[in-house]
Design an enzyme around this catalytic site. Structure first.
Site, PDB file in Angstrom:
ATOM      1  N   SER B 287       3.135  11.035   0.490  1.00  9.61           N
ATOM      2  CA  SER B 287       3.893  11.022  -0.762  1.00  9.61           C
ATOM      3  C   SER B 287       4.093  12.417  -1.329  1.00  9.61           C
ATOM      4  O   SER B 287       3.263  13.302  -1.126  1.00  9.61           O
ATOM      5  CB  SER B 287       3.133  10.195  -1.815  1.00  9.61           C
ATOM      6  OG  SER B 287       2.882   8.904  -1.350  1.00  9.61           O
ATOM      7  N   HIS B 375       0.952   4.512  -7.265  1.00 10.32           N
ATOM      8  CA  HIS B 375       0.062   4.092  -6.186  1.00 10.32           C
ATOM      9  C   HIS B 375      -1.368   3.818  -6.680  1.00 10.32           C
ATOM     10  O   HIS B 375      -2.027   2.904  -6.187  1.00 10.32           O
ATOM     11  CB  HIS B 375       0.054   5.138  -5.069  1.00 10.32           C
ATOM     12  CG  HIS B 375       1.335   5.179  -4.295  1.00 10.32           C
ATOM     13  ND1 HIS B 375       1.804   4.106  -3.569  1.00 10.32           N
ATOM     14  CD2 HIS B 375       2.275   6.151  -4.157  1.00 10.32           C
ATOM     15  CE1 HIS B 375       2.964   4.417  -2.998  1.00 10.32           C
ATOM     16  NE2 HIS B 375       3.281   5.658  -3.345  1.00 10.32           N
TER      17      HIS B 375
END
Lengths: 435, 435, 435, 435
Positions: B287, B375
């Site tokens: 990410s 997340h």
């Protein structure tokens, strides 16, 4: 003694089961349920699914008592909103007034089996309701959510025919409520090209018909049910189709009671046939009159019927007298086929006049004939009465064999519906003339 | 002069259009809308669909002002319920508190195009909202309804691959927001067997992907993005798959902002891969850290970071000093690839330590890095920081080339999420050691 | 007189119909048929399809007489090829030797309905053949073409279950030839998860099962048919499946007689189940012995049986004597269930020994039991004889209630088949021990 | 030395591979192959599939030499049939004359991958054939079988559009042979509603287009290719469709060369469009004239052209003189766009007259222009010549930029085809007038 011990053990087991259900609900409603609720919801659903119907009461109590809005909080929010009706105040109020169980049920619905479980909850709850009116608010929430999820925009209309899976056809046989299907040969006839069957399905329950309607394609408006459901009738070819007659509409899912499905299905089918078969110009029903016999035998006050003037009242009173004479004083005797066949013209007219009066007093309130109410509220018109339309025991018992056609004139549906809501029944000239 | 006349005529046209919209809404909300709403709803939808975005304001005003609950009625119902909290009182209260526009939108949703129209209304409204905060309650209603209709139980997860319709793949190219797809050859590589793509679809919008995630199947946890999206990379075979790395997640429908989809999709994909590829044991992301550079350059108060003790504070302060020196006083200079490549070990460690601190102060409130928040709230763990993970201009600008792996340990998702909700970030030992 | 006129008119009509058929064939075979044959073929097919079966003789004569190879041309080509066996000579020979009707039938097959028409031609022809042996070459051509078109590589094996279209299931009921299906309830049981049904389909006839096989999944090799087809038997769950028993194989299309389908279907099903249900290790049949009773009652010469040594002959002769005594001299009496139930051990053994001898003399030539020949040639092994396996009237009449299991051991199929082709029957030790 | 050893080892490996192939073939052709051939065939196919093209020669030799009919046997059978032309004799003859390799290939075709392998064999063989004419009989057998298996009755016509799988569209890009597709944007335009693409598929190769045709829907017969394949052209709406112009037809499978597919596809597409778009009345092509320039520059004997009378000959001779003058003596110079644009009316007419003459001498033998031959034999009519129809380098080189429309008049297809077979070309009055 032993029995008492057993009973106590079972009670304990039930209490433990309920306790873990409640714990699961709390977890699902917490912040963690928001983001990671799927396994929690799945677990809850599994627990609910194995619980027998008679052990759901505790769960219903929990939903009804613990997950209702807090009266004081709502009152506070309502005051704040009344003082300053701004967006923030309204949002706070709406949140406070919505029972938390709605959110719980929405989260349950996130997992594959969720919808089926919620439907079952309502099915069981509806049976309990008459004895437990305090669950009415819970019931209202379930209806509210199911109406939103089973809205016709999400449903798929599919044709059911002889090429459909046997598994589905078996359900049609099982749920047909109007004119029982007598085994696979009978069904086969109803699946020929001049008979149609359409059902609504929900994407989440793809193998479950929710409601279905049976249609006969005919050269003219039908006046009796027997030829339509005769297993051995020769199928007509497409050139002869002029009329589409809805002769049966059956719900398959009691958990969806009061969710509007039938009216949408009938109109969607009419639209579909309109495109597929442009020669078909007339959409009508051939319907039973389930309440007529009971009403007539209960000696109703004819003068109190809506829209019955002096002349009409005289005519109806005379009609009743004629019938009483014809039946030897007991109107119930008219349920005999022999007697019905033997009626003279005057007695027959009397019967029709009284039926027209009966159907004409249907109203949007739960009064009058339920089938009439459904179709009239749906925008159909009372078109024709058919003596000896259904000479089966049920037909004789319900309505002395009478059946009725309701006409769906696609251009007038909205005005007929409005008329009905305003207390009047849309009728053909022929029916009006009967009274 | 002429312009004024034209302007006046246009204003009149707009007013007429709005007026007929409002009339349609009233009709749809009336009793007749209940039973026969489909044509009315269809008509309304057609009118709305041709209205340009900039003419929707009047309609929003109508929804916001005229279809809010009546303050006095709600107050009365709230009082009654507070006095006697029974089922009947609650039902009356719930009804009074729900804005009538919710029912209107539900009825709009009954026709085929309805869902798409409601989505568009929210899309436009979200753009208006910053300048028109008074529409927030309307927005809350739209979000409420869409969350109920787009709940994951109703969505279908489908794999998208090179066998999917070109029409769909074109939308993937268009909406990929994380690592732009450079034409069909690039897409083709991402559709090979060692890359996967999964999307959510709604039954009512079968051709429209709502959100999709891109996955790379790899022998180990990836530390840089370039090899994953290299058009010319040789595909791996299934024996080598050990790690599933989510390297992109993109929303396609702005009208669904704040409707939880991404977290459900990631977990459903992980479960799916778990069954299909039992050898894959690790689920992680690769990410970006979009906010790191801006945060660091804004000279944040390191002492105020949550969970930073005395020793850590000293270390971080030293790290910042090291970096300032290495960058010649302007931290922005570190966005240069040459400078980054030339950093000594101490400076590199300093960068990692500060990034770990930055990501560690994410919290459920809209603070800190949005990707980290997504997340971590979703139950993932901050697993590893990767220097020079993304040396593209965007990667350099956002985070000096740093990328991060979040780990999805299916057994710990719920506890990590709970931890995050309580204010702490789940981290690997390696990341904890950086500070 | 009038009848004679009518008859003459009908004869003329038939001649005209035949004439235009022949004209159409010529057109289709001409150059124009090569490029633009579809409408010509379609027209021919329509004409053929409306012709009653009993009027096809003239057409068969035309095909057999006018579209055979010219003897002199073939002879010339054969001589040329014998003198100089080169490519050009061979091509010329092959062309000359192939009957022109093959090309005609291939061109007919180019239109959608073509395959069905060719199948019907063969169906009718096969009925004619016994009385008209001169049509044998035409029949050989039809078989040749159909074998090429219905080769297993072009066929699709599909599972038939309770989710299949009613239309298809109806055909299963109709064509089940081994153990009659007694209505839909009976069928429903055979479609439960512990019963399987697989059929071959051709892409050109997607709604027509060509052949199907019925399988029971069981814990052990079955010894009687009644429990397998008992409507009310409780379905087993998958954990108990160890044996797959083929208990019925039925052809649906007489036009495909002698086209190898059954052997391919059985093996493809076995392979399919092997993957789906790894716990199932045994593939066998439970089969009738249709010719046993007739053979035994015809007093066969036991000494002439293949592979019967001196000792075995003595045993079999004694067995027959035992049975004759048990049956009071008339072996047919053994078809009575009472008598069968009352047999002593010696008589029972005698029956089994003679059945083993009967099945053991099956051979690739059309001798012996047809069912035995099919499975043995297919590579199965004679595994076990089951007394009282089928006590229905048919079972008693065919084989005194005996049934047999043939075992399909996937690893030995080829060697068993080779053995059979060399004149020996693969048998289990148990069966060998019976003689 | 080492190289020689290596070479010898490789030769040995190849010989072993060939030997086991031949053994496999014998096994498949034996009795056991008849009943249990699937695993044998599967094994053979796997061996063949891994064999490189250049090692197939030995296998071809085996098929050609060892599996041809035995000359003496055929001769004997031919004599017997000539003496007594009965059914038994004919069956024996047909069997003896059919090369055994046909049965081998049919058995190979029984397994799933079989068809693809047989196609590949022919693909490779066709490349070999020019240097190895002795394989012609083998080639004839392959063509014979493939024509039977790929007959149009077994093929499925499917529309290919922007909703088709990317995998399929990629093959369209790859195989488009007439007007190259310049990437996905170009393809996208050709998949809009006013462009159509239809392909034939075989059930056994469901992902492989065999042949496809591209169609433009237009208001009138097109006279130039550029607007049809312009990526940026605005799509027309359905009301304007009057003409369907086939502007490209491409084979995807070289293994099917000489199997009639194109003519069936064009007609099936025309029929399909006829039903879907009743307003479209004209079906035509816009076709290249690939051989015109080469023919003209080769100084053909104009007097030898079929159907050219005295007057026409004079006209054509004059036309050639005009062109020679216009091109400065080198007709090749006319391939320059500048020169073409500058031609005066007389020179332009001369060019058209010669093109008309060129196309008019097409004939069913492999003479003249191949595209003309295809469409004329297919029953189309030479309708219009279009100067400057294709000014691309290829168009200039092939035909000085000329293109031609062939007209498919569904009612006259058969007569035009017959005319062509008799040596005459169907032409419009306009084209006839050119000569």
């Amino acid at each position: 003694m032993l029995d008492e011990l057993r009973e106590a053990a079972a009670r304990q087991r039930r209490q433990r089961a309920l306790k873990s259900l409640v714990l699961g609900c709390k977890r699902l409603l917490s912040g963690r349920g928001q983001m990671n609720g799927t396994p929690v919801a799945r677990d809850l659903i599994e627990r609910l699914d194995i619980l027998p119907d008679d052990q759901l009461d505790g769960f219903f109590d929990y939903l009804a008592n613990d997950l209702s809005p807090d009266p004081q909080t709502v009152l506070r929010r309502a005051r704040a909103y009344a003082e300053n009706p701004g967006a923030a105040e309204l949002i706070a109020l709406t949140r406070a007034a919505e029972p938390a169980r709605q959110e719980l049920l929405r989260r349950l619905n996130r997992t594959p089996g969720g919808t089926a479980t919620v439907l079952r909850l309502r099915r069981v709850l509806l049976k309990r309701l008459p004895r437990r009116p305090e669950l009415a608010a819970l019931e209202a929430d379930l209806l509210h959510l199911l109406s939103s999820w089973f809205n016709p925009g999400f449903l798929q209309m599919k044709r059911v025919d002889w090429n459909s899976p046997a598994q589905l056809l078996e359900k049609i046989i099982l749920h047909e409520a109007v004119h029982e299907v007598d085994g696979w040969d009978d069904l086969r006839r109803r699946m020929q090209p001049d008979r149609r069957c359409f059902a609504f399905f929900h994407p989440q329950l793809p193998d479950e018909p929710l409601i279905f309607v049976e249609v006969a394609l005919l050269p003219e408006m039908p006046d009796a049910i027997a030829p339509l459901i005769d297993k051995n009738a020769t199928p007509l070819t497409a050139e002869d189709f002029r009329v589409a007659a809805f002769y049966g509409i059956s719900n398959c899912e009691p958990g969806l009671r009061s969710v509007s499905l039938g009216n949408f299905l009938i109109k969607q089918v009419a639209e579909h046939l309109h495109h597929e078969l442009p020669r078909v110009r007339t959409y009508c029903t051939l319907s039973p009159i389930p309440g007529f016999s009971a009403w007539l035998r209960a000696a109703p006050d004819l003068a109190a019927l809506p829209g019955v003037g002096k002349a009409a009242l005289a005519k109806l009173t005379a009609a009743r007298a004629t019938l009483e004479q014809a039946s030897g004083g007991d109107l119930g005797a008219l349920q005999s086929p022999t007697l019905l066949e033997a009626l003279d013209a005057a007695a027959q007219d009397a019967l029709l006049a009284l039926a027209a009066a009966y159907l004409g007093h249907a109203s949007p309130t739960p009064a009058g004939d339920p089938v009439a109410r459904f179709h009239l509220d749906n925008g159909a018109r009372l078109e024709r009465l058919n003596p000896r339309g259904n000479m089966s025991p049920a037909g004789l018992r319900q309505s002395f064999g009478l059946m009725v056609n309701y006409l769906y004139d696609l251009d007038r549906i909205e005005s007929s519906h409005a008329k009905f809501r305003n207390g009047a029944v849309a009728r053909s000239r022929a029916v009006s003339g009967l009274i």
